[in-house]
Design a protein around this motif. Sequence first.
Motif, PDB file in Angstrom:
ATOM      1  N   ARG A  60       0.853  -1.194   0.000  1.00 40.72           N
ATOM      2  CA  ARG A  60       0.000   0.000   0.000  1.00 40.72           C
ATOM      3  C   ARG A  60       0.884   1.237   0.000  1.00 40.72           C
ATOM      4  NH1 ARG A  60      -3.423  -3.155  -1.136  1.00 40.72           N
ATOM      5  NH2 ARG A  60      -5.329  -3.692   0.009  1.00 40.72           N
ATOM      6  N   ALA A  61       0.408   2.291  -0.685  1.00 41.04           N
ATOM      7  CA  ALA A  61       1.171   3.540  -0.810  1.00 41.04           C
ATOM      8  C   ALA A  61       0.704   4.554   0.236  1.00 41.04           C
ATOM      9  CB  ALA A  61       0.949   4.120  -2.201  1.00 41.04           C
ATOM     10  N   TYR A  62       1.649   5.349   0.767  1.00 43.39           N
ATOM     11  CA  TYR A  62       1.291   6.417   1.715  1.00 43.39           C
ATOM     12  C   TYR A  62       2.109   7.667   1.431  1.00 43.39           C
ATOM     13  CZ  TYR A  62      -1.379   2.778   3.825  1.00 43.39           C
ATOM     14  OH  TYR A  62      -2.306   1.776   3.991  1.00 43.39           O
ATOM     15  N   SER A  63       1.417   8.789   1.275  1.00 49.18           N
ATOM     16  CA  SER A  63       2.069  10.068   1.007  1.00 49.18           C
ATOM     17  C   SER A  63       2.864  10.519   2.226  1.00 49.18           C
ATOM     18  CB  SER A  63       1.028  11.151   0.720  1.00 49.18           C
ATOM     19  OG  SER A  63       0.258  10.798  -0.393  1.00 49.18           O
ATOM     20  N   ALA A  77       0.181  10.143   7.659  1.00 45.15           N
ATOM     21  CA  ALA A  77      -1.145  10.240   8.289  1.00 45.15           C
ATOM     22  C   ALA A  77      -1.997   9.153   7.675  1.00 45.15           C
ATOM     23  CB  ALA A  77      -1.754  11.609   8.020  1.00 45.15           C
ATOM     24  N   ILE A  78      -2.488   8.244   8.505  1.00 50.44           N
ATOM     25  CA  ILE A  78      -3.154   7.041   7.989  1.00 50.44           C
ATOM     26  C   ILE A  78      -4.619   7.016   8.419  1.00 50.44           C
ATOM     27  CG2 ILE A  78      -3.052   4.517   7.841  1.00 50.44           C
ATOM     28  CD1 ILE A  78      -0.427   5.808   6.967  1.00 50.44           C
ATOM     29  N   THR A  79      -5.503   7.036   7.431  1.00 49.15           N
ATOM     30  CA  THR A  79      -6.942   6.889   7.707  1.00 49.15           C
ATOM     31  C   THR A  79      -7.251   5.422   7.975  1.00 49.15           C
ATOM     32  OG1 THR A  79      -7.449   8.677   6.183  1.00 49.15           O
ATOM     33  CG2 THR A  79      -9.270   7.231   6.773  1.00 49.15           C
ATOM     34  N   VAL A  81      -9.367   2.480   7.494  1.00 50.26           N
ATOM     35  CA  VAL A  81     -10.425   2.003   6.595  1.00 50.26           C
ATOM     36  C   VAL A  81     -10.973   0.720   7.211  1.00 50.26           C
ATOM     37  CG1 VAL A  81     -10.897   1.077   4.279  1.00 50.26           C
ATOM     38  CG2 VAL A  81      -9.336   3.016   4.546  1.00 50.26           C
ATOM     39  N   GLY A  84      -9.896  -2.765   6.264  1.00 47.48           N
ATOM     40  CA  GLY A  84      -8.809  -2.542   5.312  1.00 47.48           C
ATOM     41  C   GLY A  84      -7.523  -3.128   5.883  1.00 47.48           C
ATOM     42  N   PRO A  85      -6.922  -4.121   5.216  1.00 44.46           N
ATOM     43  CA  PRO A  85      -5.777  -4.808   5.827  1.00 44.46           C
ATOM     44  C   PRO A  85      -4.572  -3.908   6.051  1.00 44.46           C
ATOM     45  CG  PRO A  85      -6.126  -5.539   3.551  1.00 44.46           C
ATOM     46  CD  PRO A  85      -7.299  -4.688   3.915  1.00 44.46           C
ATOM     47  N   GLY A  86      -4.264  -3.021   5.091  1.00 47.15           N
ATOM     48  CA  GLY A  86      -3.078  -2.180   5.230  1.00 47.15           C
ATOM     49  C   GLY A  86      -3.233  -1.160   6.344  1.00 47.15           C
ATOM     50  N   SER A  87      -4.329  -0.428   6.312  1.00 46.69           N
ATOM     51  CA  SER A  87      -4.489   0.644   7.307  1.00 46.69           C
ATOM     52  C   SER A  87      -4.686   0.049   8.704  1.00 46.69           C
ATOM     53  CB  SER A  87      -5.642   1.572   6.931  1.00 46.69           C
ATOM     54  OG  SER A  87      -6.864   0.883   6.904  1.00 46.69           O
ATOM     55  N   THR A 125      -6.888  12.443   4.672  1.00 43.65           N
ATOM     56  CA  THR A 125      -5.421  12.372   4.678  1.00 43.65           C
ATOM     57  C   THR A 125      -4.816  12.772   3.331  1.00 43.65           C
ATOM     58  OG1 THR A 125      -5.764   9.993   4.432  1.00 43.65           O
ATOM     59  CG2 THR A 125      -5.036  10.766   6.575  1.00 43.65           C
ATOM     60  N   SER A 245      -4.421  10.278  -6.774  1.00 45.61           N
ATOM     61  CA  SER A 245      -5.609   9.552  -6.306  1.00 45.61           C
ATOM     62  C   SER A 245      -5.242   8.500  -5.272  1.00 45.61           C
ATOM     63  CB  SER A 245      -6.280   8.887  -7.504  1.00 45.61           C
ATOM     64  OG  SER A 245      -7.290   8.025  -7.053  1.00 45.61           O
ATOM     65  N   TYR A 246      -5.999   8.469  -4.180  1.00 44.97           N
ATOM     66  CA  TYR A 246      -5.799   7.441  -3.162  1.00 44.97           C
ATOM     67  C   TYR A 246      -6.627   6.187  -3.463  1.00 44.97           C
ATOM     68  CZ  TYR A 246      -3.276  10.520   0.101  1.00 44.97           C
ATOM     69  OH  TYR A 246      -2.359  11.318   0.710  1.00 44.97           O
ATOM     70  N   GLY A 247      -7.379   6.207  -4.591  1.00 47.20           N
ATOM     71  CA  GLY A 247      -8.162   5.024  -4.969  1.00 47.20           C
ATOM     72  C   GLY A 247      -9.495   4.990  -4.246  1.00 47.20           C
TER      73      GLY A 247
HETATM   74  C1  LIG Z   1      -0.107   7.500  -4.108  1.00 48.40           C
HETATM   75  C2  LIG Z   1      -0.991   7.120  -2.928  1.00 48.40           C
HETATM   76  C3  LIG Z   1      -0.813   7.755  -1.712  1.00 48.40           C
HETATM   77  C4  LIG Z   1      -1.623   7.419  -0.628  1.00 48.40           C
HETATM   78  N1  LIG Z   1      -1.448   8.073   0.550  1.00 48.40           N
HETATM   79  C5  LIG Z   1      -2.240   7.793   1.613  1.00 48.40           C
HETATM   80  C6  LIG Z   1      -2.063   8.497   2.841  1.00 48.40           C
HETATM   81  O1  LIG Z   1      -1.206   9.373   2.992  1.00 48.40           O
HETATM   82  N2  LIG Z   1      -2.896   8.164   3.891  1.00 48.40           N
HETATM   83  C7  LIG Z   1      -3.867   7.201   3.756  1.00 48.40           C
HETATM   84  O2  LIG Z   1      -4.573   6.944   4.748  1.00 48.40           O
HETATM   85  N3  LIG Z   1      -4.050   6.529   2.601  1.00 48.40           N
HETATM   86  C8  LIG Z   1      -3.248   6.790   1.543  1.00 48.40           C
HETATM   87  N4  LIG Z   1      -3.396   6.080   0.368  1.00 48.40           N
HETATM   88  C9  LIG Z   1      -4.353   4.952   0.331  1.00 48.40           C
HETATM   89  C10 LIG Z   1      -3.650   3.664   0.806  1.00 48.40           C
HETATM   90  O3  LIG Z   1      -2.681   3.254  -0.131  1.00 48.40           O
HETATM   91  C11 LIG Z   1      -4.642   2.504   0.980  1.00 48.40           C
HETATM   92  O4  LIG Z   1      -5.448   2.407  -0.176  1.00 48.40           O
HETATM   93  C12 LIG Z   1      -5.532   2.680   2.198  1.00 48.40           C
HETATM   94  O5  LIG Z   1      -4.751   2.685   3.396  1.00 48.40           O
HETATM   95  C13 LIG Z   1      -6.563   1.553   2.274  1.00 48.40           C
HETATM   96  O6  LIG Z   1      -5.878   0.321   2.273  1.00 48.40           O
HETATM   97  P1  LIG Z   1      -6.414  -0.891   3.143  1.00 48.40           P
HETATM   98  O7  LIG Z   1      -5.601  -2.095   2.826  1.00 48.40           O
HETATM   99  O8  LIG Z   1      -6.517  -0.489   4.584  1.00 48.40           O
HETATM  100  O9  LIG Z   1      -7.897  -1.063   2.676  1.00 48.40           O
HETATM  101  P2  LIG Z   1      -8.527  -1.613   1.310  1.00 48.40           P
HETATM  102  O10 LIG Z   1      -9.324  -2.813   1.580  1.00 48.40           O
HETATM  103  O11 LIG Z   1      -7.500  -1.676   0.243  1.00 48.40           O
HETATM  104  O12 LIG Z   1      -9.542  -0.408   1.094  1.00 48.40           O
HETATM  105  C14 LIG Z   1      -9.659   0.270  -0.093  1.00 48.40           C
HETATM  106  C15 LIG Z   1     -10.763   1.289   0.062  1.00 48.40           C
HETATM  107  O13 LIG Z   1     -10.319   2.335   0.926  1.00 48.40           O
HETATM  108  C16 LIG Z   1     -10.577   3.585   0.326  1.00 48.40           C
HETATM  109  N5  LIG Z   1      -9.511   4.489   0.780  1.00 48.40           N
HETATM  110  C17 LIG Z   1      -8.204   4.428   0.457  1.00 48.40           C
HETATM  111  N6  LIG Z   1      -7.525   5.434   1.063  1.00 48.40           N
HETATM  112  C18 LIG Z   1      -8.429   6.118   1.786  1.00 48.40           C
HETATM  113  C19 LIG Z   1      -8.315   7.243   2.622  1.00 48.40           C
HETATM  114  N7  LIG Z   1      -7.121   7.852   2.839  1.00 48.40           N
HETATM  115  N8  LIG Z   1      -9.450   7.699   3.211  1.00 48.40           N
HETATM  116  C20 LIG Z   1     -10.631   7.080   3.009  1.00 48.40           C
HETATM  117  N9  LIG Z   1     -10.788   6.003   2.220  1.00 48.40           N
HETATM  118  C21 LIG Z   1      -9.690   5.524   1.617  1.00 48.40           C
HETATM  119  C22 LIG Z   1     -10.515   3.312  -1.162  1.00 48.40           C
HETATM  120  O14 LIG Z   1     -11.276   4.251  -1.865  1.00 48.40           O
HETATM  121  C23 LIG Z   1     -11.106   1.932  -1.264  1.00 48.40           C
HETATM  122  O15 LIG Z   1     -12.502   2.015  -1.355  1.00 48.40           O
HETATM  123  C24 LIG Z   1      -2.617   6.407  -0.754  1.00 48.40           C
HETATM  124  C25 LIG Z   1      -2.794   5.772  -1.998  1.00 48.40           C
HETATM  125  C26 LIG Z   1      -1.993   6.108  -3.073  1.00 48.40           C
HETATM  126  C27 LIG Z   1      -2.188   5.385  -4.385  1.00 48.40           C
END
Ligand SMILES: Cc1cc2nc3c(=O)[nH]c(=O)nc-3n(C[C@H](O)[C@H](O)[C@H](O)COP(=O)(O)OP(=O)(O)OC[C@H]3O[C@@H](n4cnc5c(N)ncnc54)[C@H](O)[C@@H]3O)c2cc1C
Length: 247
Positions: A60-63, A77-79, A81, A84-87, A125, A245-247
């Motif tokens: 997973r990517a984080y700014s 800064a991590i939201t 989710v 969500g496995p990564g967060s 975030t 885009s954070y997707g």
């Molecule tokens: C270039 C880049 C930079 C990123 N920087 C950050 C960052 O600085 N902080 C951060 O928290 N996340 C960031 N993200 C998102 C991060 O990579 C993960 O997608 C996020 O943590 C969710 O992963 P997960 O495995 O917990 O949940 P998953 O099961 O993969 O959940 C994906 C779902 O979470 C939603 N989602 C993803 N990011 C967020 C968010 N920040 N707030 C609300 N909903 C979200 C997506 O729209 C999608 O529906 C970034 C993504 C990219 C591509």
Amino acid sequence: MTHPHPPETFGARLVETSLATERVRLMTFEREGGPFHFRAGQWVNFHFPLKDEKGHPLHRAYSIASAPGGTSRFELAITHVNAGPGSEFLHAMRPGEVLEARGPQGTFLRPLDAPAPALFVATGTGLAPFRAMVHDAIAAGRKERLWVLFGVRTPQDVLWEAELRALEKAHPFFRLEVTLSRPPPDWGGRRGHVQEHVRALWAELAALEPAPDAWICGVKKMLLEVRDVLRKELGLPRARVHAESYG
Ligand SMILES: Cc1cc2nc3c(=O)[nH]c(=O)nc-3n(C[C@H](O)[C@H](O)[C@H](O)COP(=O)(O)OP(=O)(O)OC[C@H]3O[C@@H](n4cnc5c(N)ncnc54)[C@H](O)[C@@H]3O)c2cc1C
């Protein structure tokens, strides 16, 4: 302009962490083995000791939310989710634990030699890379207007508020505009989504500055809607609208 550093794989040790809002955790990491060289606007990819739904290693990517400072430290800064496995993995980490990271990555970069004034539009975030860019510009002695339009749900969700309000006082070219989608009845500021405020703020900035750039960061739906306003309605050329885009 300095070129971005090539990405490398390193151990990222969690140094400190705190809950900034109900759902957002601020996390300071240090790169094991020496300074972490990156540019404001870049991100790191974490390689979790988990598998994704296809059985591949979970990445997973984080700014990066802090400005480059020549040290080993960087802030995220991590939201949280739900499910969500990564967060969820990151929110459960304790100081001292190490996670494999690869970075710096990304081309969401303001040139430092002649940067345009900017309207930064973020939700949640998505503010992280803009915090890094604002600190970076201030450290470089820049004076062009940098305005942030930041959307969150409630006043408690505003990230780095005390710090950013202090920057506003110290540097009149910096401005933070918050809009709340779930404002309390006594909220005197902007209400609704960033999409509803971007036109007016852009018009105000463009009347003061010859050619500002627009920068958008956050979840995809917001990003596409704001980009449509700027490109299709207001006619900004592609090269002046930057989006991550954070997707
Ligand atoms: C270039 C880049 C930079 C990123 N920087 C950050 C960052 O600085 N902080 C951060 O928290 N996340 C960031 N993200 C998102 C991060 O990579 C993960 O997608 C996020 O943590 C969710 O992963 P997960 O495995 O917990 O949940 P998953 O099961 O993969 O959940 C994906 C779902 O979470 C939603 N989602 C993803 N990011 C967020 C968010 N920040 N707030 C609300 N909903 C979200 C997506 O729209 C999608 O529906 C970034 C993504 C990219 C591509």
